[in-house]
Write a protein that holds these residues in place. Structure first.
Motif, PDB file in Angstrom:
ATOM      1  N   SER A  73       0.937  -1.156   0.127  1.00 56.18           N
ATOM      2  CA  SER A  73       0.053   0.014  -0.091  1.00 56.18           C
ATOM      3  C   SER A  73       1.160   1.112  -0.014  1.00 56.18           C
ATOM      4  CB  SER A  73      -0.980  -0.035   1.153  1.00 56.18           C
ATOM      5  OG  SER A  73      -1.786   1.038   1.054  1.00 56.18           O
ATOM      6  N   ARG A  77      -2.227   6.374  -2.800  1.00 56.32           N
ATOM      7  CA  ARG A  77      -2.049   5.477  -3.914  1.00 56.32           C
ATOM      8  C   ARG A  77      -2.548   5.734  -5.424  1.00 56.32           C
ATOM      9  NH1 ARG A  77      -2.291  -1.040  -3.076  1.00 56.32           N
ATOM     10  NH2 ARG A  77      -1.226  -1.686  -5.126  1.00 56.32           N
ATOM     11  N   ASP A 141      -9.030  -4.718   8.100  1.00 57.44           N
ATOM     12  CA  ASP A 141      -8.233  -5.549   7.445  1.00 57.44           C
ATOM     13  C   ASP A 141      -8.255  -7.159   8.025  1.00 57.44           C
ATOM     14  OD1 ASP A 141      -5.862  -5.242   5.091  1.00 57.44           O
ATOM     15  OD2 ASP A 141      -5.464  -6.984   6.219  1.00 57.44           O
TER      16      ASP A 141
END
Ligand SMILES: C[S@@+](CC[C@H](N)C(=O)[O-])C[C@H]1O[C@@H](n2cnc3c(N)ncnc32)[C@H](O)[C@@H]1O
Length: 279
Positions: A73, A77, A141
Protein backbone atom coordinates in the motif's frame (compact mmCIF):
# COMPACT_ATOMS: atom_id res chain seq x y z
CA UNK A 1 6.22 -28.92 -2.14
CA UNK A 2 4.09 -32.04 -2.50
CA UNK A 3 1.07 -31.55 -4.76
CA UNK A 4 -1.33 -32.77 -2.06
CA UNK A 5 0.14 -30.22 0.39
CA UNK A 6 -0.19 -27.41 -2.14
CA UNK A 7 -3.83 -28.38 -2.74
CA UNK A 8 -4.56 -28.53 0.97
CA UNK A 9 -3.02 -25.09 1.66
CA UNK A 10 -4.69 -23.47 -1.32
CA UNK A 11 -8.12 -24.87 -0.32
CA UNK A 12 -7.59 -23.60 3.23
CA UNK A 13 -6.60 -20.12 2.01
CA UNK A 14 -9.51 -19.89 -0.39
CA UNK A 15 -11.94 -20.73 2.43
CA UNK A 16 -10.41 -18.42 5.00
CA UNK A 17 -9.50 -15.30 3.01
CA UNK A 18 -10.75 -15.78 -0.56
CA UNK A 19 -7.19 -15.94 -1.89
CA UNK A 20 -6.92 -17.98 -5.07
CA UNK A 21 -3.56 -19.64 -5.69
CA UNK A 22 -2.82 -21.46 -8.91
CA UNK A 23 -0.14 -24.18 -8.99
CA UNK A 24 2.38 -21.86 -10.64
CA UNK A 25 2.36 -19.91 -7.35
CA UNK A 26 3.76 -22.84 -5.33
CA UNK A 27 7.04 -20.89 -4.90
CA UNK A 28 5.07 -18.09 -3.18
CA UNK A 29 3.45 -20.53 -0.80
CA UNK A 30 6.85 -22.00 0.01
CA UNK A 31 8.65 -18.72 0.60
CA UNK A 32 5.87 -17.28 2.74
CA UNK A 33 5.06 -20.37 4.77
CA UNK A 34 8.63 -21.31 5.68
CA UNK A 35 8.82 -18.50 8.29
CA UNK A 36 5.52 -19.77 9.76
CA UNK A 37 6.94 -23.31 10.00
CA UNK A 38 10.06 -21.94 11.72
CA UNK A 39 8.00 -19.82 14.12
CA UNK A 40 6.10 -22.96 15.13
CA UNK A 41 9.36 -24.95 15.53
CA UNK A 42 8.67 -27.23 12.60
CA UNK A 43 11.25 -28.62 10.26
CA UNK A 44 9.52 -27.62 7.06
CA UNK A 45 6.35 -27.44 5.00
CA UNK A 46 5.59 -31.17 5.14
CA UNK A 47 5.43 -31.02 8.92
CA UNK A 48 3.36 -27.83 8.69
CA UNK A 49 0.92 -29.52 6.30
CA UNK A 50 0.64 -32.62 8.51
CA UNK A 51 -0.01 -30.46 11.57
CA UNK A 52 -2.74 -28.51 9.78
CA UNK A 53 -4.41 -31.77 8.74
CA UNK A 54 -4.29 -33.35 12.17
CA UNK A 55 -4.70 -30.41 14.54
CA UNK A 56 -7.10 -27.54 13.83
CA UNK A 57 -5.14 -24.93 15.76
CA UNK A 58 -6.81 -21.57 15.09
CA UNK A 59 -3.65 -19.57 15.91
CA UNK A 60 -1.67 -21.60 13.39
CA UNK A 61 -4.36 -21.25 10.71
CA UNK A 62 -4.39 -17.49 11.28
CA UNK A 63 -0.61 -17.29 10.93
CA UNK A 64 -0.81 -19.20 7.65
CA UNK A 65 -3.61 -16.97 6.34
CA UNK A 66 -1.82 -13.75 7.33
CA UNK A 67 1.49 -14.89 5.88
CA UNK A 68 -0.17 -15.24 2.49
CA UNK A 69 -1.73 -11.77 2.37
CA UNK A 70 -0.08 -9.15 0.16
CA UNK A 71 -0.02 -5.91 2.11
CA UNK A 72 1.38 -3.53 -0.48
CA UNK A 73 0.00 0.00 0.00
CA UNK A 74 1.06 3.63 -0.11
CA UNK A 75 -0.19 7.10 0.76
CA UNK A 76 -2.43 8.63 -1.93
CA UNK A 77 -2.00 5.46 -3.98
CA UNK A 78 -2.74 6.20 -7.66
CA UNK A 79 -3.49 9.86 -6.70
CA UNK A 80 -6.54 10.21 -9.02
CA UNK A 81 -9.07 8.56 -6.67
CA UNK A 82 -8.05 10.99 -3.94
CA UNK A 83 -8.40 14.01 -6.25
CA UNK A 84 -11.82 12.66 -7.22
CA UNK A 85 -12.68 12.25 -3.54
CA UNK A 86 -11.67 15.83 -2.69
CA UNK A 87 -13.11 17.57 -5.75
CA UNK A 88 -16.21 15.54 -6.54
CA UNK A 89 -17.35 12.95 -4.02
CA UNK A 90 -16.90 14.97 -0.84
CA UNK A 91 -18.67 18.13 -2.09
CA UNK A 92 -21.55 16.12 -3.62
CA UNK A 93 -22.10 13.99 -0.54
CA UNK A 94 -21.77 17.00 1.77
CA UNK A 95 -24.57 18.59 -0.20
CA UNK A 96 -26.66 15.44 0.02
CA UNK A 97 -25.99 15.04 3.77
CA UNK A 98 -26.38 18.74 4.66
CA UNK A 99 -29.29 18.01 7.00
CA UNK A 100 -27.72 15.03 8.71
CA UNK A 101 -24.18 16.43 8.83
CA UNK A 102 -22.56 13.06 9.06
CA UNK A 103 -20.38 10.97 6.77
CA UNK A 104 -18.95 7.51 7.28
CA UNK A 105 -16.01 6.33 5.19
CA UNK A 106 -14.65 2.79 5.03
CA UNK A 107 -11.21 1.70 3.93
CA UNK A 108 -11.98 -2.00 3.43
CA UNK A 109 -8.76 -4.08 3.28
CA UNK A 110 -6.80 -1.11 4.62
CA UNK A 111 -3.47 -2.92 5.06
CA UNK A 112 -1.13 -0.71 7.15
CA UNK A 113 -3.51 2.26 7.04
CA UNK A 114 -2.07 4.58 4.37
CA UNK A 115 -5.38 4.83 2.47
CA UNK A 116 -7.39 5.73 5.57
CA UNK A 117 -4.81 8.28 6.71
CA UNK A 118 -4.62 9.82 3.22
CA UNK A 119 -8.38 10.42 3.50
CA UNK A 120 -7.96 11.89 6.99
CA UNK A 121 -5.41 14.38 5.60
CA UNK A 122 -7.86 15.52 2.92
CA UNK A 123 -10.64 15.87 5.49
CA UNK A 124 -8.29 17.80 7.74
CA UNK A 125 -7.64 20.24 4.85
CA UNK A 126 -11.41 20.66 4.51
CA UNK A 127 -11.94 21.04 8.27
CA UNK A 128 -13.39 24.56 8.03
CA UNK A 129 -16.21 23.38 5.72
CA UNK A 130 -16.78 20.33 7.89
CA UNK A 131 -17.11 22.17 11.20
CA UNK A 132 -20.01 20.64 13.13
CA UNK A 133 -19.99 17.46 11.04
CA UNK A 134 -19.59 13.97 12.43
CA UNK A 135 -17.00 12.29 10.21
CA UNK A 136 -15.91 8.74 10.77
CA UNK A 137 -13.18 6.85 8.94
CA UNK A 138 -13.01 3.11 9.60
CA UNK A 139 -10.17 0.90 8.34
CA UNK A 140 -10.51 -2.88 8.36
CA UNK A 141 -8.24 -5.73 7.33
CA UNK A 142 -8.09 -9.48 7.81
CA UNK A 143 -4.51 -9.22 9.07
CA UNK A 144 -4.15 -8.55 12.80
CA UNK A 145 -0.55 -7.51 12.22
CA UNK A 146 -1.56 -4.91 9.63
CA UNK A 147 -4.34 -3.57 11.86
CA UNK A 148 -1.81 -3.10 14.69
CA UNK A 149 0.60 -1.33 12.34
CA UNK A 150 -2.20 0.91 11.06
CA UNK A 151 -3.24 1.81 14.62
CA UNK A 152 0.33 2.77 15.52
CA UNK A 153 0.51 5.18 12.57
CA UNK A 154 4.26 4.56 12.37
CA UNK A 155 5.93 4.39 8.95
CA UNK A 156 9.43 3.97 7.57
CA UNK A 157 11.29 6.59 5.58
CA UNK A 158 10.62 4.52 2.45
CA UNK A 159 6.87 4.45 3.13
CA UNK A 160 6.55 8.20 3.69
CA UNK A 161 8.54 8.86 0.53
CA UNK A 162 6.01 6.99 -1.61
CA UNK A 163 3.17 9.24 -2.72
CA UNK A 164 3.05 11.50 0.30
CA UNK A 165 3.61 15.19 -0.59
CA UNK A 166 6.42 16.68 1.50
CA UNK A 167 4.04 19.40 2.77
CA UNK A 168 1.78 16.67 4.21
CA UNK A 169 4.76 14.90 5.77
CA UNK A 170 5.92 18.07 7.49
CA UNK A 171 2.40 19.03 8.57
CA UNK A 172 1.15 15.70 9.89
CA UNK A 173 4.11 13.53 10.92
CA UNK A 174 6.69 13.57 13.69
CA UNK A 175 10.07 11.96 13.15
CA UNK A 176 11.19 9.48 15.76
CA UNK A 177 14.60 7.99 14.98
CA UNK A 178 14.38 6.50 11.49
CA UNK A 179 10.54 6.26 11.64
CA UNK A 180 7.72 8.73 11.19
CA UNK A 181 4.51 8.78 13.21
CA UNK A 182 1.30 10.38 12.03
CA UNK A 183 -0.12 13.02 14.39
CA UNK A 184 -2.40 12.13 17.25
CA UNK A 185 -5.02 14.45 15.74
CA UNK A 186 -5.22 12.38 12.53
CA UNK A 187 -4.99 9.07 14.39
CA UNK A 188 -8.06 10.13 16.36
CA UNK A 189 -10.02 10.57 13.14
CA UNK A 190 -9.54 6.94 12.12
CA UNK A 191 -10.37 3.65 13.83
CA UNK A 192 -9.03 0.29 12.72
CA UNK A 193 -10.53 -3.17 13.24
CA UNK A 194 -9.73 -6.69 12.19
CA UNK A 195 -12.44 -7.86 9.78
CA UNK A 196 -12.76 -10.50 7.08
CA UNK A 197 -14.56 -9.30 3.94
CA UNK A 198 -15.90 -12.83 3.44
CA UNK A 199 -17.73 -12.66 6.76
CA UNK A 200 -20.83 -10.83 7.94
CA UNK A 201 -20.28 -7.09 7.43
CA UNK A 202 -23.52 -5.88 8.99
CA UNK A 203 -22.03 -5.02 12.40
CA UNK A 204 -19.81 -2.44 10.71
CA UNK A 205 -22.89 -0.32 9.91
CA UNK A 206 -23.61 1.84 6.87
CA UNK A 207 -20.97 3.74 4.90
CA UNK A 208 -21.41 6.64 2.49
CA UNK A 209 -18.02 6.07 0.85
CA UNK A 210 -16.20 2.76 0.52
CA UNK A 211 -12.63 2.30 -0.66
CA UNK A 212 -12.15 -1.39 -1.47
CA UNK A 213 -9.04 -1.29 -3.59
CA UNK A 214 -6.53 -3.88 -4.64
CA UNK A 215 -8.03 -6.80 -2.75
CA UNK A 216 -10.69 -8.21 -5.13
CA UNK A 217 -7.85 -9.02 -7.57
CA UNK A 218 -6.89 -11.92 -5.30
CA UNK A 219 -10.38 -13.50 -5.40
CA UNK A 220 -12.21 -15.60 -7.98
CA UNK A 221 -15.38 -14.31 -9.70
CA UNK A 222 -17.96 -15.83 -7.29
CA UNK A 223 -16.02 -14.48 -4.29
CA UNK A 224 -15.75 -11.03 -5.87
CA UNK A 225 -19.51 -11.08 -6.49
CA UNK A 226 -20.27 -12.19 -2.93
CA UNK A 227 -18.03 -9.50 -1.40
CA UNK A 228 -19.44 -6.75 -3.65
CA UNK A 229 -22.97 -7.77 -2.75
CA UNK A 230 -22.16 -7.76 0.98
CA UNK A 231 -20.59 -4.30 0.61
CA UNK A 232 -23.65 -3.03 -1.26
CA UNK A 233 -25.80 -3.95 1.76
CA UNK A 234 -23.68 -1.59 3.88
CA UNK A 235 -24.27 1.40 1.61
CA UNK A 236 -27.12 3.79 0.75
CA UNK A 237 -28.23 4.18 -2.89
CA UNK A 238 -26.19 7.35 -3.35
CA UNK A 239 -23.05 5.99 -1.68
CA UNK A 240 -19.90 5.53 -3.73
CA UNK A 241 -17.49 2.65 -4.06
CA UNK A 242 -13.87 2.93 -5.14
CA UNK A 243 -12.13 -0.09 -6.65
CA UNK A 244 -8.48 -0.46 -7.65
CA UNK A 245 -7.19 0.28 -11.16
CA UNK A 246 -7.21 -3.42 -12.13
CA UNK A 247 -10.68 -4.09 -10.68
CA UNK A 248 -14.21 -3.64 -11.95
CA UNK A 249 -17.81 -4.61 -11.20
CA UNK A 250 -18.55 -5.23 -14.87
CA UNK A 251 -19.44 -8.83 -15.55
CA UNK A 252 -19.34 -9.60 -11.82
CA UNK A 253 -22.36 -7.96 -10.21
CA UNK A 254 -25.17 -5.67 -11.23
CA UNK A 255 -25.46 -4.16 -7.73
CA UNK A 256 -23.02 -1.39 -8.72
CA UNK A 257 -22.69 0.66 -11.90
CA UNK A 258 -19.72 2.76 -13.03
CA UNK A 259 -20.22 6.48 -12.34
CA UNK A 260 -20.23 8.21 -15.74
CA UNK A 261 -16.89 9.68 -16.70
CA UNK A 262 -15.23 8.75 -13.39
CA UNK A 263 -12.85 5.80 -13.69
CA UNK A 264 -12.69 3.49 -10.70
CA UNK A 265 -15.82 4.98 -9.13
CA UNK A 266 -19.08 3.02 -8.75
CA UNK A 267 -22.47 3.58 -7.19
CA UNK A 268 -25.78 1.78 -6.88
CA UNK A 269 -27.34 4.37 -9.15
CA UNK A 270 -28.09 7.22 -6.76
CA UNK A 271 -24.84 9.15 -7.25
CA UNK A 272 -24.34 11.42 -10.24
CA UNK A 273 -21.15 13.19 -11.29
CA UNK A 274 -23.01 15.28 -13.88
CA UNK A 275 -21.21 18.51 -14.69
CA UNK A 276 -18.23 17.60 -12.54
CA UNK A 277 -14.62 18.11 -13.57
CA UNK A 278 -11.74 16.53 -11.68
CA UNK A 279 -8.41 18.21 -12.46
C1 LIG B 1 -2.69 -5.06 -1.56
S1 LIG B 1 -3.39 -4.63 -0.01
C2 LIG B 1 -4.39 -3.24 -0.46
C3 LIG B 1 -4.31 -2.12 0.56
C4 LIG B 1 -5.05 -0.85 0.17
N1 LIG B 1 -6.46 -1.09 -0.01
C5 LIG B 1 -4.47 -0.24 -1.07
O1 LIG B 1 -5.09 -0.30 -2.13
O2 LIG B 1 -3.37 0.30 -1.00
C6 LIG B 1 -4.60 -5.94 0.21
C7 LIG B 1 -5.06 -6.10 1.64
O3 LIG B 1 -6.21 -6.93 1.64
C8 LIG B 1 -6.21 -7.68 2.84
N2 LIG B 1 -7.12 -8.83 2.67
C9 LIG B 1 -6.93 -9.92 1.93
N3 LIG B 1 -7.99 -10.74 2.02
C10 LIG B 1 -8.87 -10.14 2.85
C11 LIG B 1 -10.15 -10.49 3.35
N4 LIG B 1 -10.75 -11.64 3.01
N5 LIG B 1 -10.77 -9.63 4.18
C12 LIG B 1 -10.18 -8.47 4.54
N6 LIG B 1 -8.97 -8.08 4.11
C13 LIG B 1 -8.32 -8.90 3.26
C14 LIG B 1 -4.76 -8.04 3.04
O4 LIG B 1 -4.45 -8.39 4.37
C15 LIG B 1 -4.05 -6.77 2.55
O5 LIG B 1 -3.70 -5.94 3.63
Amino acid sequence: MRVEDFDMFSTLLKQRSGLVLTRDKAYLLESRLMPVARKWNMKGLEELATTVRTRKDEALLRDITEAMTTNESSFFRDQKPFDQFRQLVLPKLMEARAAKRSLRIWSAACSSGQEAYSLSMILNDEAAKLAGWRIEIVGTDISAEMVERAKSGIYTQFEVQRGLPITMLVKHFKQNGDKWQISQQLRQMVSFREWNLLGDLSALGQFDIVFCRNVLIYFDQPTKAKVLESISRQMPQDGVLYLGGAETVLGITDKFKPVDGQRGLYSMGGFSAAGAKVA
